[in-house]
Write a protein that holds these residues in place. Structure first.
Motif, PDB file in Angstrom:
ATOM      1  N   SER A  86       0.358  -6.386   1.238  1.00  0.00           N
ATOM      2  CA  SER A  86      -0.560  -5.636   0.367  1.00  0.00           C
ATOM      3  C   SER A  86      -0.984  -4.327   1.012  1.00  0.00           C
ATOM      4  O   SER A  86      -1.076  -3.288   0.345  1.00  0.00           O
ATOM      5  CB  SER A  86      -1.802  -6.490   0.060  1.00  0.00           C
ATOM      6  OG  SER A  86      -1.454  -7.661  -0.637  1.00  0.00           O
ATOM      7  N   VAL A  87      -1.244  -4.360   2.309  1.00  0.00           N
ATOM      8  CA  VAL A  87      -1.635  -3.146   3.037  1.00  0.00           C
ATOM      9  C   VAL A  87      -0.515  -2.115   2.976  1.00  0.00           C
ATOM     10  O   VAL A  87      -0.755  -0.924   2.713  1.00  0.00           O
ATOM     11  CB  VAL A  87      -1.986  -3.484   4.502  1.00  0.00           C
ATOM     12  CG1 VAL A  87      -2.003  -2.221   5.361  1.00  0.00           C
ATOM     13  CG2 VAL A  87      -3.336  -4.185   4.577  1.00  0.00           C
ATOM     14  N   ARG A  88       0.709  -2.559   3.197  1.00  0.00           N
ATOM     15  CA  ARG A  88       1.842  -1.619   3.221  1.00  0.00           C
ATOM     16  C   ARG A  88       2.115  -1.028   1.842  1.00  0.00           C
ATOM     17  O   ARG A  88       2.552   0.121   1.727  1.00  0.00           O
ATOM     18  CB  ARG A  88       3.068  -2.314   3.792  1.00  0.00           C
ATOM     19  CG  ARG A  88       2.964  -2.519   5.309  1.00  0.00           C
ATOM     20  CD  ARG A  88       4.069  -3.345   5.896  1.00  0.00           C
ATOM     21  NE  ARG A  88       3.976  -3.349   7.356  1.00  0.00           N
ATOM     22  CZ  ARG A  88       4.150  -4.432   8.117  1.00  0.00           C
ATOM     23  NH1 ARG A  88       4.442  -5.610   7.549  1.00  0.00           N
ATOM     24  NH2 ARG A  88       4.043  -4.344   9.436  1.00  0.00           N
ATOM     25  N   ASN A 119      -0.247   5.974  -0.590  1.00  0.00           N
ATOM     26  CA  ASN A 119      -0.917   7.103   0.051  1.00  0.00           C
ATOM     27  C   ASN A 119       0.020   7.920   0.939  1.00  0.00           C
ATOM     28  O   ASN A 119      -0.432   8.814   1.664  1.00  0.00           O
ATOM     29  CB  ASN A 119      -2.096   6.596   0.888  1.00  0.00           C
ATOM     30  CG  ASN A 119      -3.261   6.131   0.040  1.00  0.00           C
ATOM     31  OD1 ASN A 119      -4.054   6.935  -0.423  1.00  0.00           O
ATOM     32  ND2 ASN A 119      -3.355   4.822  -0.181  1.00  0.00           N
ATOM     33  N   ASN A 120       1.325   7.591   0.886  1.00  0.00           N
ATOM     34  CA  ASN A 120       2.333   8.306   1.675  1.00  0.00           C
ATOM     35  C   ASN A 120       2.000   8.282   3.162  1.00  0.00           C
ATOM     36  O   ASN A 120       2.141   9.280   3.885  1.00  0.00           O
ATOM     37  CB  ASN A 120       2.466   9.761   1.186  1.00  0.00           C
ATOM     38  CG  ASN A 120       3.712  10.447   1.722  1.00  0.00           C
ATOM     39  OD1 ASN A 120       4.739   9.790   1.947  1.00  0.00           O
ATOM     40  ND2 ASN A 120       3.634  11.745   1.951  1.00  0.00           N
ATOM     41  N   TYR A 149      -3.097   7.234   8.156  1.00  0.00           N
ATOM     42  CA  TYR A 149      -4.226   6.918   7.277  1.00  0.00           C
ATOM     43  C   TYR A 149      -5.341   6.310   8.112  1.00  0.00           C
ATOM     44  O   TYR A 149      -5.122   5.384   8.910  1.00  0.00           O
ATOM     45  CB  TYR A 149      -3.807   5.938   6.182  1.00  0.00           C
ATOM     46  CG  TYR A 149      -4.868   5.757   5.111  1.00  0.00           C
ATOM     47  CD1 TYR A 149      -4.786   6.454   3.916  1.00  0.00           C
ATOM     48  CD2 TYR A 149      -5.962   4.910   5.307  1.00  0.00           C
ATOM     49  CE1 TYR A 149      -5.764   6.314   2.933  1.00  0.00           C
ATOM     50  CE2 TYR A 149      -6.947   4.768   4.338  1.00  0.00           C
ATOM     51  CZ  TYR A 149      -6.831   5.477   3.155  1.00  0.00           C
ATOM     52  OH  TYR A 149      -7.804   5.340   2.196  1.00  0.00           O
ATOM     53  N   LEU A 150      -6.554   6.803   7.929  1.00  0.00           N
ATOM     54  CA  LEU A 150      -7.697   6.254   8.652  1.00  0.00           C
ATOM     55  C   LEU A 150      -8.981   6.504   7.866  1.00  0.00           C
ATOM     56  O   LEU A 150      -9.044   7.371   6.999  1.00  0.00           O
ATOM     57  CB  LEU A 150      -7.805   6.876  10.052  1.00  0.00           C
ATOM     58  CG  LEU A 150      -7.859   8.407  10.159  1.00  0.00           C
ATOM     59  CD1 LEU A 150      -9.298   8.913  10.070  1.00  0.00           C
ATOM     60  CD2 LEU A 150      -7.241   8.874  11.472  1.00  0.00           C
ATOM     61  N   THR A 188      -7.397  10.735   5.079  1.00  0.00           N
ATOM     62  CA  THR A 188      -8.670  10.043   5.234  1.00  0.00           C
ATOM     63  C   THR A 188      -9.149   9.459   3.906  1.00  0.00           C
ATOM     64  O   THR A 188      -8.916  10.017   2.842  1.00  0.00           O
ATOM     65  CB  THR A 188      -9.743  10.990   5.787  1.00  0.00           C
ATOM     66  OG1 THR A 188      -9.922  12.081   4.876  1.00  0.00           O
ATOM     67  CG2 THR A 188      -9.329  11.546   7.145  1.00  0.00           C
ATOM     68  N   GLY A 189      -9.791   8.330   4.005  1.00  0.00           N
ATOM     69  CA  GLY A 189     -10.339   7.659   2.824  1.00  0.00           C
ATOM     70  C   GLY A 189     -10.940   6.334   3.235  1.00  0.00           C
ATOM     71  O   GLY A 189     -10.960   5.976   4.419  1.00  0.00           O
TER      72      GLY A 189
END
Length: 592
Positions: A176-178, A184-185, A269-270, A291-292
């Motif tokens: 699910s994370v991937r 989000n590229n 992503y962080l 970021t998000g």
């Protein structure tokens, strides 16, 4: 602890290093809400023990910024410290950056420890001082140098959280994370917060008080997942499960080195609020930072069906403990000496009878009379009251169980109560019912609906200086985002199977505090030509004290809600109670 002496020692270090103001919070490298003693740096320097707040020390003035939950507590704890309280949320009160702009000269240096301050906080501080002539330095840890006998960071046993409770394996969660990473590229995803790491890898521990988490970081790519922790503390089953799910295990300290080795121009992503400034700066400058809100934060906020089923069972057992406690308290308050701390210990003893119990979910708030007006009051031997057979006693508590986390507040009648206490209690109940009964269009956020709970109070000129509800983890942190019910802006839609609390209150300084809190689940109610509509299902089961209610202040629909709720409480809990307690509960849940 001599606060003034510690501040002078800090100022000496500041002067030696050319720092004119130093910012201090109780934060750890993972931005945890509750931190181990080792990271209670603000408490050390100020004496203020609330779970949120920031201290700023300059060469001549000092300030503490705390929100409305802690105004009363902070005023008391800061007495004689030389630290001025700035009451966040009140009109005309400056932020600490605004205050520093007023008291510092151009060319001054503001410092903090970037190994604990989040990147989002650091970025905000830097932005606020841009073009002011005030410089910012994030490389100084002064507290360690002046905190004698500080001890060491805790690393305790790490164990596996079985999928029969969690509902999904690490392999499923990584998938699910991937998928979200692809959306989000992102080539890499960094996890900094302890509850996110614990959720993703189905591990638990006791490194942080009350939260069953371990000190760990993680980095996920599309073909690899690495967790950074104290390998010596992994028990055999947890190690085997991680390896079985293709997770690489590295030492806790290796995270910065690995981040520094990420190839430039990769997309990372962080969540800037969940990673500290030091680690953020460890990333190569030419990585593309996306970021998000942390991916795991969003995914774990929507509980799966197995988690919901387990949590409902957990809430019944927790409700049984609450009923046993309230019965004991009412029966004995006039017969023996019971202090606020005695009550806390007794309630925990009832919870410990459950074989899935792993500890309390936060330090119990047990306030008698005016102590309850402090929203996050913590009893100690010096401050505690002895309970009497009169007035109101508020107890806000919860448990950590293998199959869920609980958080419930009841305000209990110990004897004679005043008309003011009864009318305030009834008003809190009206606010609680108003939110619980709400039907709302899908797409609404917690900030859209917060006014529903406040409306009955606002009509009487009353309010409470805190949120109405927060998310709750699953055998994780008792406060969990991203959803909440609050006046604070929140863009997070309320989704089916999100868990929240419903806890309006009235807090009269020097008199009493009243709160009624249940845990609720967001559910889909129906769909029409105008869209999908949602409501709440209450899953806390414990009587609301009828002796504190003024029935004339409730309308027929509110009485029906209360009667229906109490009928469900009796039906859910009575099978687990002995006959005498069943009779007592029957009376406590009688119709009005």
């Amino acid at each position: 602890m001599n606060i003034k002496t510690n501040i002078e020692r800090l100022r000496k270090l500041m002067k030696q290093n050319g720092i004119d103001a130093y910012i201090i919070s109780d934060v750890d490298p993972h931005q945890s809400e509750y931190v181990a003693e080792y990271f209670k740096m603000r408490s050390f320097i100020s004496g203020f023990t609330g779970s949120a707040g920031t201290v700023v020390i300059t060469m001549h003035k000092n300030g503490l910024w705390a929100d409305g939950r802690y105004h009363i507590q902070a005023e008391e704890q800061l007495k004689g410290s030389g630290i001025h309280l700035f009451k966040q949320g009140l009109e005309g009160v400056p932020t600490y950056t605004e205050w520093l702009k007023e008291v510092l000269d151009k060319g001054s240096n503001v410092g903090f420890d970037g190994k604990v301050i989040s990147q989002s906080t650091a970025k905000d501080i830097i932005q606020k001082f841009r073009n002011t002539g005030i410089n910012v330095n994030d490389e100084y840890d002064f507290i360690t140098k002046i905190w004698d006998n500080r001890g060491k960071q805790n690393f305790n046993e790490i164990y596996n959280h079985d999928t029969k409770y969690a509902g999904k394996s690490t392999r499923e969660k990584l998938q699910s994370v991937r998928e979200k990473m692809k959306e989000n590229n992102a080539d890499y995803y960094i996890l900094g917060s302890l509850d996110n790491v614990a959720w993703l890898f189905n591990i638990r521990g006791t490194d942080v008080p009350n939260n069953p988490v371990v000190y760990a970081y993680a980095v996920v790519s599309h073909n690899k997942a690495t967790i950074y922790l104290n390998k010596d503390k992994l028990n055999d089953k947890a190690k085997h499960t991680l390896e079985e799910n293709k997770v690489e295990i590295k030492e806790y300290e290796k995270i910065a080195e690995d981040l520094n080795n990420i190839t430039e121009n990769n997309n990372v992503y962080l969540d800037e609020s969940k990673i500290n400034r030091y680690l953020y700066k460890a990333l190569p400058k030419n990585t593309n930072k996306i970021t998000g809100t942390s991916i795991a934060t969003s995914l774990k906020s929507i509980k799966n069906d197995i988690e919901i089923k387990n949590l409902k069972d957990c809430q019944i057992r927790d409700g049984v403990a609450m009923v046993k406690f309230i019965h004991w308290l009412k029966e004995n308050v006039a017969k023996e000496k019971i202090t606020e701390i005695d009550a806390i210990k007794k309630l925990e003893s009832f919870r410990r009878m459950n074989d899935k119990f792993k500890g309390i979910s936060f330090d119990t708030i047990a306030g008698y009379k005016d102590h309850a007006a402090m929203m996050h009051y913590k009893a100690n031997k010096e401050s505690q009251y002895t309970l009497e057979d009169k007035s109101l006693f508020l107890i806000d508590s919860g448990g950590q169980y293998l199959d869920g986390t609980t958080d419930i507040t009841r305000t209990i009648v110990l004897g004679d109560v005043t008309e003011k206490e009864k009318s305030d209690f009834t008003l809190v109940l009206k606010s609680h019912i108003a939110l619980d009964k709400l039907v709302f269009l899908y797409g609404a956020t917690g900030s859209n609906i917060d006014i529903i709970a406040r409306k009955p109070m606002w009509e009487k000129g009353l309010d409470y200086k805190c949120g109405t509800g927060h998310g709750v983890g699953f055998f994780l942190n008792v406060h969990e985002g991203p959803q909440s019910i609050s006046r604070q802006p929140n863009k997070i839609k309320l989704e089916e199977n999100m868990i929240l609390t419903n806890e309006p209150g009235i807090y009269r300084n020097g008199e009493h505090g009243i709160r009624i809190e249940n845990t609720i689940v967001v559910k889909e109610k129906f769909e029409s030509e105008f869209g999908k509509f949602m409501d709440f299902e209450t899953i806390s089961y414990c009587p609301i004290d009828l002796d504190a209610i003024e029935p004339a202040l409730l309308d027929n629909e509110e009485k029906k809600w209360l009667n229906d709720y109490h009928k469900e409480v009796y039906n859910k809990l009575s099978p687990y109670l002995e006959e005498d307690l069943q009779k007592w509960l029957k009376n406590q849940t009688r119709e009005i």
